[in-house]
Design a protein around this motif. Structure first.
Motif, mmCIF file in Angstrom:
data_model
loop_
_atom_site.group_PDB
_atom_site.id
_atom_site.type_symbol
_atom_site.label_atom_id
_atom_site.label_comp_id
_atom_site.label_asym_id
_atom_site.label_seq_id
_atom_site.Cartn_x
_atom_site.Cartn_y
_atom_site.Cartn_z
ATOM 1 N N ALA A 128 0.854 -1.186 0.000
ATOM 2 C CA ALA A 128 0.000 0.000 0.000
ATOM 3 C C ALA A 128 0.889 1.233 0.000
ATOM 4 O O ALA A 128 2.124 1.133 0.102
ATOM 5 C CB ALA A 128 -0.923 0.009 1.221
ATOM 6 N N CYS A 129 0.265 2.394 -0.095
ATOM 7 C CA CYS A 129 0.987 3.662 0.040
ATOM 8 C C CYS A 129 0.738 4.176 1.461
ATOM 9 O O CYS A 129 -0.257 4.871 1.724
ATOM 10 C CB CYS A 129 0.510 4.676 -0.999
ATOM 11 S SG CYS A 129 1.101 4.354 -2.664
ATOM 12 N N GLU A 130 1.619 3.781 2.373
ATOM 13 C CA GLU A 130 1.492 4.184 3.765
ATOM 14 C C GLU A 130 2.286 5.462 4.032
ATOM 15 O O GLU A 130 3.266 5.763 3.349
ATOM 16 C CB GLU A 130 2.015 3.084 4.693
ATOM 17 C CG GLU A 130 1.226 1.788 4.633
ATOM 18 C CD GLU A 130 1.856 0.686 5.462
ATOM 19 O OE1 GLU A 130 1.306 0.349 6.520
ATOM 20 O OE2 GLU A 130 2.913 0.163 5.038
ATOM 21 N N ILE A 131 1.882 6.207 5.063
ATOM 22 C CA ILE A 131 2.690 7.327 5.547
ATOM 23 C C ILE A 131 3.959 6.770 6.170
ATOM 24 O O ILE A 131 3.949 5.722 6.819
ATOM 25 C CB ILE A 131 1.881 8.152 6.570
ATOM 26 C CG1 ILE A 131 0.711 8.850 5.866
ATOM 27 C CG2 ILE A 131 2.751 9.178 7.260
ATOM 28 C CD1 ILE A 131 -0.246 9.506 6.806
ATOM 29 N N LYS A 132 5.048 7.482 5.998
ATOM 30 C CA LYS A 132 6.347 6.995 6.465
ATOM 31 C C LYS A 132 6.968 7.948 7.482
ATOM 32 O O LYS A 132 6.775 9.154 7.401
ATOM 33 C CB LYS A 132 7.276 6.810 5.267
ATOM 34 C CG LYS A 132 6.750 5.744 4.291
ATOM 35 C CD LYS A 132 7.225 6.000 2.881
ATOM 36 C CE LYS A 132 6.561 5.017 1.929
ATOM 37 N NZ LYS A 132 5.160 5.401 1.623
ATOM 38 N N ASP A 180 -3.932 -2.876 -13.282
ATOM 39 C CA ASP A 180 -4.749 -3.971 -12.751
ATOM 40 C C ASP A 180 -5.470 -3.599 -11.460
ATOM 41 O O ASP A 180 -5.849 -4.462 -10.679
ATOM 42 C CB ASP A 180 -3.892 -5.217 -12.525
ATOM 43 C CG ASP A 180 -2.914 -5.075 -11.365
ATOM 44 O OD1 ASP A 180 -2.472 -3.937 -11.092
ATOM 45 O OD2 ASP A 180 -2.601 -6.098 -10.724
ATOM 46 N N GLY A 181 -5.662 -2.303 -11.216
ATOM 47 C CA GLY A 181 -6.370 -1.883 -10.019
ATOM 48 C C GLY A 181 -5.628 -0.785 -9.299
ATOM 49 O O GLY A 181 -4.471 -0.482 -9.608
ATOM 50 N N PHE A 182 -6.279 -0.180 -8.298
ATOM 51 C CA PHE A 182 -5.643 0.933 -7.599
ATOM 52 C C PHE A 182 -4.796 0.445 -6.429
ATOM 53 O O PHE A 182 -4.881 -0.710 -5.999
ATOM 54 C CB PHE A 182 -6.665 1.989 -7.182
ATOM 55 C CG PHE A 182 -7.588 1.638 -6.041
ATOM 56 C CD1 PHE A 182 -7.175 1.755 -4.717
ATOM 57 C CD2 PHE A 182 -8.900 1.249 -6.284
ATOM 58 C CE1 PHE A 182 -8.030 1.484 -3.674
ATOM 59 C CE2 PHE A 182 -9.777 0.970 -5.232
ATOM 60 C CZ PHE A 182 -9.336 1.072 -3.918
ATOM 61 N N VAL A 183 -3.958 1.348 -5.932
ATOM 62 C CA VAL A 183 -3.128 1.091 -4.758
ATOM 63 C C VAL A 183 -3.695 1.915 -3.607
ATOM 64 O O VAL A 183 -3.855 3.130 -3.725
ATOM 65 C CB VAL A 183 -1.656 1.454 -5.016
ATOM 66 C CG1 VAL A 183 -0.815 1.225 -3.751
ATOM 67 C CG2 VAL A 183 -1.094 0.635 -6.176
ATOM 68 N N LEU A 184 -4.005 1.260 -2.507
ATOM 69 C CA LEU A 184 -4.610 1.938 -1.364
ATOM 70 C C LEU A 184 -3.596 2.856 -0.690
ATOM 71 O O LEU A 184 -2.448 2.471 -0.443
ATOM 72 C CB LEU A 184 -5.113 0.897 -0.368
ATOM 73 C CG LEU A 184 -5.911 1.400 0.833
ATOM 74 C CD1 LEU A 184 -7.158 2.144 0.387
ATOM 75 C CD2 LEU A 184 -6.290 0.231 1.737
ATOM 76 N N GLY A 185 -4.024 4.081 -0.383
ATOM 77 C CA GLY A 185 -3.166 5.047 0.294
ATOM 78 C C GLY A 185 -3.825 5.562 1.562
ATOM 79 O O GLY A 185 -4.979 5.254 1.856
ATOM 80 N N GLU A 186 -3.077 6.353 2.313
ATOM 81 C CA GLU A 186 -3.598 6.957 3.541
ATOM 82 C C GLU A 186 -2.988 8.341 3.711
ATOM 83 O O GLU A 186 -1.946 8.645 3.126
ATOM 84 C CB GLU A 186 -3.261 6.092 4.760
ATOM 85 C CG GLU A 186 -1.763 5.940 5.002
ATOM 86 C CD GLU A 186 -1.437 5.185 6.287
ATOM 87 O OE1 GLU A 186 -2.361 4.800 7.023
ATOM 88 O OE2 GLU A 186 -0.239 4.991 6.553
ATOM 89 N N GLY A 187 -3.628 9.170 4.550
ATOM 90 C CA GLY A 187 -3.085 10.493 4.816
ATOM 91 C C GLY A 187 -4.163 11.544 4.909
ATOM 92 O O GLY A 187 -5.340 11.239 5.137
ATOM 93 N N ALA A 188 -3.755 12.794 4.715
ATOM 94 C CA ALA A 188 -4.682 13.912 4.877
ATOM 95 C C ALA A 188 -4.160 15.133 4.140
ATOM 96 O O ALA A 188 -2.965 15.257 3.847
ATOM 97 C CB ALA A 188 -4.860 14.249 6.361
ATOM 98 N N GLY A 189 -5.081 16.040 3.874
ATOM 99 C CA GLY A 189 -4.726 17.341 3.305
ATOM 100 C C GLY A 189 -5.705 18.386 3.797
ATOM 101 O O GLY A 189 -6.851 18.073 4.133
ATOM 102 N N ALA A 190 -5.240 19.626 3.862
ATOM 103 C CA ALA A 190 -6.082 20.716 4.361
ATOM 104 C C ALA A 190 -5.861 21.977 3.547
ATOM 105 O O ALA A 190 -4.728 22.281 3.155
ATOM 106 C CB ALA A 190 -5.783 20.996 5.840
ATOM 107 N N LEU A 191 -6.952 22.707 3.316
ATOM 108 C CA LEU A 191 -6.904 24.029 2.699
ATOM 109 C C LEU A 191 -7.527 25.028 3.661
ATOM 110 O O LEU A 191 -8.508 24.717 4.334
ATOM 111 C CB LEU A 191 -7.711 24.075 1.397
ATOM 112 C CG LEU A 191 -7.406 23.078 0.284
ATOM 113 C CD1 LEU A 191 -8.331 23.354 -0.903
ATOM 114 C CD2 LEU A 191 -5.965 23.142 -0.139
#
Length: 416
Positions: free
Chosen positions: A51-55, A229-240
């Motif tokens: 997955a695309c995890e925060i590091k 072949d499909g998406f990669v799950l990610g995590e995180g946040a963004g703010a405006l």
């Protein structure tokens, strides 16, 4: 009535390719992949093991340990990204009227890890119901908006938007509309997601939505490539930080860009699959352009939903060609999900930040991991494959679409 102008005066980001806005932008323009084997749990028996995890993230660097334990990860991420945006905007330094500052925050799922943990604890026990008193407040989707407001004492409009992967884009559009109607001076808007969990990965595997390229995670998200072949799950946040223009000017705020318009539509077709001809995507882009009082020829860059799924990428491209006609060939198109993965409810806001920074820096981030052309796509379209491109970006459009057929398009432009 005369509508107010709305501008962006603060940014915050916590993503799989950078834990601040600067790191995130540098990751985007350098074509960095955030995908790697999952570290948060043993995924060895799952069909998808990456997955695309925060590091390199330690919540206690930002939030007191005792307080952090009261928050699900999605709320922790919300607090960190919103804090960066608030500091960037210097909004609180101007002694604003807090009755006229709100928070509108999106998440597709909310406290999934908290739900999972409490369920596991119950099953491991003797059958006696012993639940954490913070279980419900940790899990519910609206709680992140509440925590942000409590931290800063913001007493204006406050609620959550839930529209799957379009959630944070809906939050931005709602905030934009409230400010231009004069209902608020400023709104903290964005979204967060923390679905890289046993239930999250297992559930999306059950839907057959995720890439299973376990031998090469960093190249697994490949929008518009023949072998996607499909998406990669990610995590995180963004703010405006969205702010009424005159209010921002009066306090001498730094202004990144203007919010020009927003559109919303529904496919009304299928719970997970897009309309095959991109009807909802077509309608939402037309609506956004109309709202912004812009023509297709005014747009320079589209940050597409582009999840790397076989059907989704095709339908969105059909819609772009339908809406933009010959001008489609003058556009830069890119999917930054090729680098960040798909942050679900937080996808819209981090992609909005990519649009805003492309306007500020006149650089379009790439669609990485393109190896094989797919004859389904018009080869004359500029998908900004594999390398960032410099060009004048006056207007950028961001598309986000969600399960249930929810569609949003948000348009940002250089301030004039």
């Amino acid at each position: 009535m005369e509508l107010k102008r709305v501008v962006v005066t603060g940014l915050g980001a916590l993503t799989p390719i950078g834990n601040t806005v600067e790191e995130y932008w540098n990751g985007l323009i350098s074509g960095k992949s955030g995908a790697a084997p999952i570290k948060q749990f043993d995924a060895s028996k799952f069909k998808t093991q990456f997955a695309c995890e925060i590091k390199d993230f330690n919540v206690e660097d930002f939030i007191d340990r005792k307080e952090a334990r009261k928050l699900d990860q999605f709320s922790q991420y919300a607090m960190v990204s919103s804090s960066e945006a608030m500091a960037d905007s210097k909004l609180m330094e101007s002694d604003p009227n807090k009755d006229r500052i709100g928070v509108i925050w999106g998440s597709g799922i909310g406290g999934l890890k908290s739900l999972q943990d409490e369920h596991e604890n119950f099953l491991d026990g003797d059958g006696t119901p012993k639940f954490n008193p913070f279980f419900i407040p940790k899990m519910i989707v609206d709680i992140a908006a509440g925590h942000i407001a409590i931290k800063y004492g913001l007493r204006g409009p406050n609620f959550a938007t839930v529209s799957a992967c379009a959630s944070s884009s809906n939050a931005i559009i709602d905030a934009y509309n409230l400010i231009r109607l004069g209902k608020a001076d400023a709104i903290v808007s964005g979204g967060s997601e923390a679905a890289v969990t046993i239930m999250g990965v297992g559930g999306f595997n059950g839907l057959r939505a995720l890439s299973m390229r376990n031998d090469s995670p960093e190249t697994a998200s490949r929008p518009f490539d023949k072998d996607r072949d499909g998406f990669v799950l990610g995590e995180g946040a963004g703010a405006l930080i969205l702010e009424e223009y005159e209010h921002a000017v009066a306090r001498g705020a730094k202004i990144y860009a203007e919010v020009a318009g927003g559109g919303m539509s529904c496919d009304a077709h299928h719970i997970t699959a897009p309309h095959p001809e991109g009807l909802g995507a077509r309608n939402v882009m037309i609506e956004a352009l109309k709202d912004a009082e812009l023509t297709p020829e005014d747009v320079d860059y589209i940050n597409v939903h582009g999840t790397s799924t076989p059907l989704g990428d095709i339908s969105e491209t059909k819609a772009i060609k339908d809406v933009f006609g010959e001008n489609a060939y003058n556009l830069n198109i890119s999917s930054t999900k090729s680098m960040t993965g798909h942050l679900l409810g937080a996808a819209g806001v981090i992609e909005a930040i990519a649009c805003i920074l492309s306007i500020k820096n006149d650089i379009v981030p790439p669609t990485i991991n393109h190896f094989t052309d797919d004859p389904e796509f018009d080869s004359k379209l500029n998908f900004t494959f594999n390398k960032a491109q410099e060009r004048k970006v006056n207007v950028a459009l961001s598309n986000t679409f969600g399960f249930g057929g929810h569609n949003t398009s948000t348009i940002f432009k250089k301030l004039k």
